[in-house]
Design a protein around this motif. Structure first.
Motif, PDB file in Angstrom:
ATOM      1  N   THR A  93       0.828  -1.204   0.000  1.00 32.94           N
ATOM      2  CA  THR A  93       0.000   0.000   0.000  1.00 32.94           C
ATOM      3  C   THR A  93       0.861   1.252   0.000  1.00 32.94           C
ATOM      4  OG1 THR A  93      -1.993   0.973   0.962  1.00 32.94           O
ATOM      5  CG2 THR A  93      -0.316   0.162   2.507  1.00 32.94           C
ATOM      6  N   ALA A  94       0.229   2.398   0.224  1.00 33.11           N
ATOM      7  CA  ALA A  94       0.873   3.694   0.023  1.00 33.11           C
ATOM      8  C   ALA A  94       1.388   4.290   1.327  1.00 33.11           C
ATOM      9  CB  ALA A  94      -0.113   4.667  -0.620  1.00 33.11           C
ATOM     10  N   PRO A  95       2.479   5.057   1.267  1.00 34.43           N
ATOM     11  CA  PRO A  95       2.986   5.729   2.461  1.00 34.43           C
ATOM     12  C   PRO A  95       2.323   7.070   2.739  1.00 34.43           C
ATOM     13  CG  PRO A  95       4.510   6.058   0.657  1.00 34.43           C
ATOM     14  CD  PRO A  95       3.416   5.185   0.126  1.00 34.43           C
ATOM     15  N   ILE A  96       1.640   7.642   1.740  1.00 40.42           N
ATOM     16  CA  ILE A  96       0.936   8.916   1.939  1.00 40.42           C
ATOM     17  C   ILE A  96      -0.554   8.603   1.915  1.00 40.42           C
ATOM     18  CG2 ILE A  96       0.508  11.246   1.086  1.00 40.42           C
ATOM     19  CD1 ILE A  96       3.277  11.290  -0.093  1.00 40.42           C
ATOM     20  N   THR A  97      -1.110   8.426   3.099  1.00 43.65           N
ATOM     21  CA  THR A  97      -2.507   8.044   3.243  1.00 43.65           C
ATOM     22  C   THR A  97      -2.903   8.218   4.702  1.00 43.65           C
ATOM     23  OG1 THR A  97      -4.130   6.299   2.778  1.00 43.65           O
ATOM     24  CG2 THR A  97      -2.015   5.591   3.693  1.00 43.65           C
ATOM     25  N   ASP A  98      -4.142   7.919   5.000  1.00 36.87           N
ATOM     26  CA  ASP A  98      -4.659   7.927   6.361  1.00 36.87           C
ATOM     27  C   ASP A  98      -4.436   6.551   6.998  1.00 36.87           C
ATOM     28  OD1 ASP A  98      -6.643   9.256   8.396  1.00 36.87           O
ATOM     29  OD2 ASP A  98      -7.465   7.259   8.021  1.00 36.87           O
ATOM     30  N   ALA A  99      -4.434   6.498   8.318  1.00 42.12           N
ATOM     31  CA  ALA A  99      -4.287   5.211   9.013  1.00 42.12           C
ATOM     32  C   ALA A  99      -5.392   4.237   8.632  1.00 42.12           C
ATOM     33  CB  ALA A  99      -4.288   5.433  10.525  1.00 42.12           C
ATOM     34  N   GLY A 100      -6.530   4.752   8.163  1.00 41.61           N
ATOM     35  CA  GLY A 100      -7.626   3.882   7.762  1.00 41.61           C
ATOM     36  C   GLY A 100      -7.288   2.949   6.621  1.00 41.61           C
ATOM     37  N   SER A 101      -6.230   3.267   5.854  1.00 41.45           N
ATOM     38  CA  SER A 101      -5.784   2.358   4.798  1.00 41.45           C
ATOM     39  C   SER A 101      -4.922   1.221   5.343  1.00 41.45           C
ATOM     40  CB  SER A 101      -4.982   3.123   3.735  1.00 41.45           C
ATOM     41  OG  SER A 101      -5.741   4.134   3.132  1.00 41.45           O
ATOM     42  N   VAL A 102      -4.353   1.430   6.529  1.00 41.83           N
ATOM     43  CA  VAL A 102      -3.371   0.496   7.077  1.00 41.83           C
ATOM     44  C   VAL A 102      -3.972  -0.393   8.164  1.00 41.83           C
ATOM     45  CG1 VAL A 102      -1.098   0.302   8.177  1.00 41.83           C
ATOM     46  CG2 VAL A 102      -1.560   2.182   6.573  1.00 41.83           C
ATOM     47  N   LEU A 103      -4.809   0.169   9.013  1.00 45.10           N
ATOM     48  CA  LEU A 103      -5.357  -0.586  10.138  1.00 45.10           C
ATOM     49  C   LEU A 103      -6.074  -1.868   9.720  1.00 45.10           C
ATOM     50  CD1 LEU A 103      -6.627   2.435  12.250  1.00 45.10           C
ATOM     51  CD2 LEU A 103      -4.724   0.914  12.829  1.00 45.10           C
ATOM     52  N   PRO A 104      -6.879  -1.854   8.636  1.00 44.82           N
ATOM     53  CA  PRO A 104      -7.542  -3.109   8.257  1.00 44.82           C
ATOM     54  C   PRO A 104      -6.558  -4.212   7.882  1.00 44.82           C
ATOM     55  CG  PRO A 104      -8.640  -1.235   7.242  1.00 44.82           C
ATOM     56  CD  PRO A 104      -7.363  -0.723   7.824  1.00 44.82           C
ATOM     57  N   ILE A 105      -5.412  -3.839   7.333  1.00 47.10           N
ATOM     58  CA  ILE A 105      -4.400  -4.839   6.990  1.00 47.10           C
ATOM     59  C   ILE A 105      -3.944  -5.553   8.259  1.00 47.10           C
ATOM     60  CG2 ILE A 105      -2.097  -5.173   6.004  1.00 47.10           C
ATOM     61  CD1 ILE A 105      -2.596  -2.668   4.283  1.00 47.10           C
ATOM     62  N   LEU A 106      -3.661  -4.765   9.303  1.00 48.27           N
ATOM     63  CA  LEU A 106      -3.215  -5.342  10.566  1.00 48.27           C
ATOM     64  C   LEU A 106      -4.302  -6.195  11.213  1.00 48.27           C
ATOM     65  CD1 LEU A 106      -1.398  -2.214  12.037  1.00 48.27           C
ATOM     66  CD2 LEU A 106      -0.332  -4.241  11.038  1.00 48.27           C
ATOM     67  N   TYR A 107      -5.530  -5.682  11.242  1.00 46.45           N
ATOM     68  CA  TYR A 107      -6.613  -6.416  11.892  1.00 46.45           C
ATOM     69  C   TYR A 107      -6.997  -7.684  11.129  1.00 46.45           C
ATOM     70  CZ  TYR A 107      -7.526  -3.296  15.766  1.00 46.45           C
ATOM     71  OH  TYR A 107      -7.416  -2.592  16.950  1.00 46.45           O
ATOM     72  N   GLN A 108      -6.622  -7.772   9.874  1.00 48.05           N
ATOM     73  CA  GLN A 108      -6.857  -8.995   9.123  1.00 48.05           C
ATOM     74  C   GLN A 108      -5.670  -9.959   9.255  1.00 48.05           C
ATOM     75  OE1 GLN A 108      -9.794  -9.619   8.049  1.00 48.05           O
ATOM     76  NE2 GLN A 108      -9.338 -11.602   7.129  1.00 48.05           N
ATOM     77  N   GLY A 109      -4.705  -9.597  10.104  1.00 44.96           N
ATOM     78  CA  GLY A 109      -3.566 -10.478  10.335  1.00 44.96           C
ATOM     79  C   GLY A 109      -2.542 -10.447   9.230  1.00 44.96           C
ATOM     80  N   CYS A 110      -2.552  -9.380   8.438  1.00 39.36           N
ATOM     81  CA  CYS A 110      -1.622  -9.251   7.319  1.00 39.36           C
ATOM     82  C   CYS A 110      -0.549  -8.209   7.624  1.00 39.36           C
ATOM     83  CB  CYS A 110      -2.369  -8.878   6.045  1.00 39.36           C
ATOM     84  SG  CYS A 110      -3.532 -10.153   5.500  1.00 39.36           S
ATOM     85  N   VAL A 111       0.483  -8.200   6.797  1.00 37.32           N
ATOM     86  CA  VAL A 111       1.635  -7.328   6.996  1.00 37.32           C
ATOM     87  C   VAL A 111       1.603  -6.214   5.955  1.00 37.32           C
ATOM     88  CG1 VAL A 111       4.152  -7.185   7.069  1.00 37.32           C
ATOM     89  CG2 VAL A 111       2.985  -9.256   7.885  1.00 37.32           C
ATOM     90  N   PRO A 112       1.526  -4.940   6.385  1.00 35.50           N
ATOM     91  CA  PRO A 112       1.580  -3.850   5.406  1.00 35.50           C
ATOM     92  C   PRO A 112       2.991  -3.672   4.860  1.00 35.50           C
ATOM     93  CG  PRO A 112       1.419  -2.967   7.632  1.00 35.50           C
ATOM     94  CD  PRO A 112       1.306  -4.452   7.751  1.00 35.50           C
ATOM     95  N   VAL A 113       3.065  -3.478   3.553  1.00 39.65           N
ATOM     96  CA  VAL A 113       4.315  -3.219   2.851  1.00 39.65           C
ATOM     97  C   VAL A 113       4.122  -1.910   2.092  1.00 39.65           C
ATOM     98  CG1 VAL A 113       5.942  -4.063   1.117  1.00 39.65           C
ATOM     99  CG2 VAL A 113       4.766  -5.685   2.622  1.00 39.65           C
ATOM    100  N   PHE A 114       5.048  -0.985   2.248  1.00 37.94           N
ATOM    101  CA  PHE A 114       4.855   0.358   1.696  1.00 37.94           C
ATOM    102  C   PHE A 114       5.729   0.582   0.467  1.00 37.94           C
ATOM    103  CE2 PHE A 114       3.671   0.513   6.131  1.00 37.94           C
ATOM    104  CZ  PHE A 114       2.423   1.122   6.067  1.00 37.94           C
ATOM    105  N   ALA A 115       5.079   0.962  -0.634  1.00 40.15           N
ATOM    106  CA  ALA A 115       5.768   1.264  -1.883  1.00 40.15           C
ATOM    107  C   ALA A 115       5.857   2.777  -2.051  1.00 40.15           C
ATOM    108  CB  ALA A 115       5.016   0.651  -3.061  1.00 40.15           C
ATOM    109  N   ASP A 116       7.018   3.264  -2.415  1.00 35.06           N
ATOM    110  CA  ASP A 116       7.237   4.709  -2.519  1.00 35.06           C
ATOM    111  C   ASP A 116       6.385   5.318  -3.637  1.00 35.06           C
ATOM    112  OD1 ASP A 116       8.296   7.129  -1.740  1.00 35.06           O
ATOM    113  OD2 ASP A 116      10.391   6.551  -2.062  1.00 35.06           O
ATOM    114  N   VAL A 117       6.317   6.641  -3.643  1.00 37.70           N
ATOM    115  CA  VAL A 117       5.423   7.368  -4.539  1.00 37.70           C
ATOM    116  C   VAL A 117       6.161   7.928  -5.748  1.00 37.70           C
ATOM    117  CG1 VAL A 117       3.884   7.976  -2.646  1.00 37.70           C
ATOM    118  CG2 VAL A 117       5.710   9.566  -3.310  1.00 37.70           C
ATOM    119  N   ALA A 118       5.398   8.256  -6.762  1.00 39.46           N
ATOM    120  CA  ALA A 118       5.883   8.995  -7.916  1.00 39.46           C
ATOM    121  C   ALA A 118       5.611  10.481  -7.695  1.00 39.46           C
ATOM    122  CB  ALA A 118       5.190   8.490  -9.185  1.00 39.46           C
TER     123      ALA A 118
END
Length: 401
Positions: A93-118
């Protein structure tokens, strides 16, 4: 006192008094909300207004299915859960976003990986490709500020690796890329109805898809995994949560579908005026959406010299123009204690198996040091937009001198 002195230095401000407050709810929303309340039933699943809203929302985007939930964050979680990833799977997912993009990944037991932006602040496809591993379950593309991530390239990556593409369109209602709505390139499109969004119910979220199976999984997940269509004794064929939205969400959001195109057109006209002002302001540069994208301007972002956002924000506020310097300040992984060793579930760090150092996404980090956000909306008057532009020019000119 010189007329060209900034207000922060004792000069007269460009603007006195507050800017117009947004009024997104038409009278039809009041009528429908009243109708819902007087019906005596606000339960959303199977509700008349909820089903109508889902049908019309899906039709607007040309999708087979729309599933309404209680928030944009819940919508991302519902979409991800429909994929049923194994614990420890990775979601890019993205590094420039709200926590709402990341929290579901954690609560689903998954690992967020951040890809840099253009340069358009959407995810860089090359960076995304470099993040794919044999544990990758999905790419969660985030479309920033009403613009687009290069979702065509991301779909090609997803297809090549046999993984899912989810589109977080929370900031991009009605945005088109190469003539197609965002949310239609991925396997699932996700929208927030939070207060600041183009189409709002205060809170709420919607997922769209053409996939019958994913739609059925999302309807189960939002309703505690309850198979209401099964008949007879209760059955819960899968895990789920209570992410149901009430009839009031549909009542408030439904009539805004008819005015969404006008909302976007008004925002685009104002953004064009601000672009012209930024072009005249020394030190300021405009944010350019991805080529081929017809941005919908959830807000109006622009850039100032790196490290000067606080100074610009103070000067613009004195001129009567409030802004948010730096947007979120740091890439989202640096903003979240859970990703910085603070713990997730109890004293564990589950599901995390890595650190997120400050320089993980250097382009995102650098961009945020010069990013300014003015909270543009469709109800700002032409005079107000002109004042905002004049203030940006005045500050840039003074700082350049």
């Amino acid at each position: 006192m010189s007329a060209d002195r900034l207000a922060v230095d004792g000069g007269p401000p460009v603007r006195r008094g507050p800017l117009t407050t947004r009024q997104p709810f038409p009278e039809e929303a009041v009528r429908l909300a009243t109708e819902a309340i007087r019906s005596g039933t606000l339960f959303g699943v199977g509700g008349v207004l909820t089903e109508r809203f889902e049908t019309e929302f899906a039709a607007y985007y040309g999708a087979r299915h729309a599933v309404t939930v209680s928030s944009g964050t819940a919508a991302i979680h519902t979409a991800l859960a429909a994929l049923n990833p194994d614990p420890g799977a990775e979601v890019i997912t993205a590094p420039i976003t709200d926590a709402g993009s990341v929290l579901p990944i954690l609560y689903q037991g998954c690992v967020p990986v951040f890809a840099d932006v253009a340069e358009h602040l959407g995810m860089d496809p090359d960076a995304v490709e470099a993040c794919v591993t044999d544990r990758t379950a999905a790419i969660l593309a985030v479309h920033p500020f009403g613009g687009a991530t290069d979702v065509r390239a991301l779909r090609a990556i997803a297809d090549r690796h046999g993984i899912a593409l989810l589109e977080d369109c929370s900031q991009a209602h009605g945005t088109r890329y190469d003539g197609e709505f965002l949310g239609r390139y991925g396997h699932l499109g996700i929208y927030s109805l939070q207060q600041s969004k183009h189409l709002t119910a205060g809170e709420g979220g919607v997922c769209i898809t053409d996939d019958d199976r994913l739609a059925a999984e999302m309807r189960l997940f939002r309703d505690k995994g309850w198979d209401r269509a099964g008949g007879g004794a209760r059955g819960y064929p899968r895990l789920g949560l209570n992410y149901r939205a009430s009839e009031l969400v549909a009542a408030v959001a439904l009539p805004q579908l008819a005015t969404l195109d006008d909302v976007l057109a008004r925002r685009r006209r104002s953004a064009a005026l601000l672009d012209a002002a930024v072009d005249k302001a020394p030190g300021a540069t405009r944010w350019n959406a991805l080529a081929g994208c017809e941005a919908s301007y959830w807000c109006y972002p622009f850039f100032v010299p790196s490290g000067q956002t606080a100074r610009w924000a103070e000067a613009l506020a004195a001129e009567g123009v409030p802004t948010t310097p730096g947007y979120i300040g740091e890439p989202i992984y640096a903003c979240m204690a859970a990703l910085q060793g603070g713990g997730t579930f109890g004293t564990s760090h589950y599901p995390l198996d890595r650190a997120y150092p400050p320089d993980l996404c250097p382009r995102a980090r650098e961009a945020l040091t010069g990013l300014m956000v003015f909270w543009l909306h469709e109800d700002h008057t032409a005079d107000e937009v002109a004042d905002v532009g004049a203030a940006i020019v005045a500050v840039g000119t003074a700082f350049a001198g």
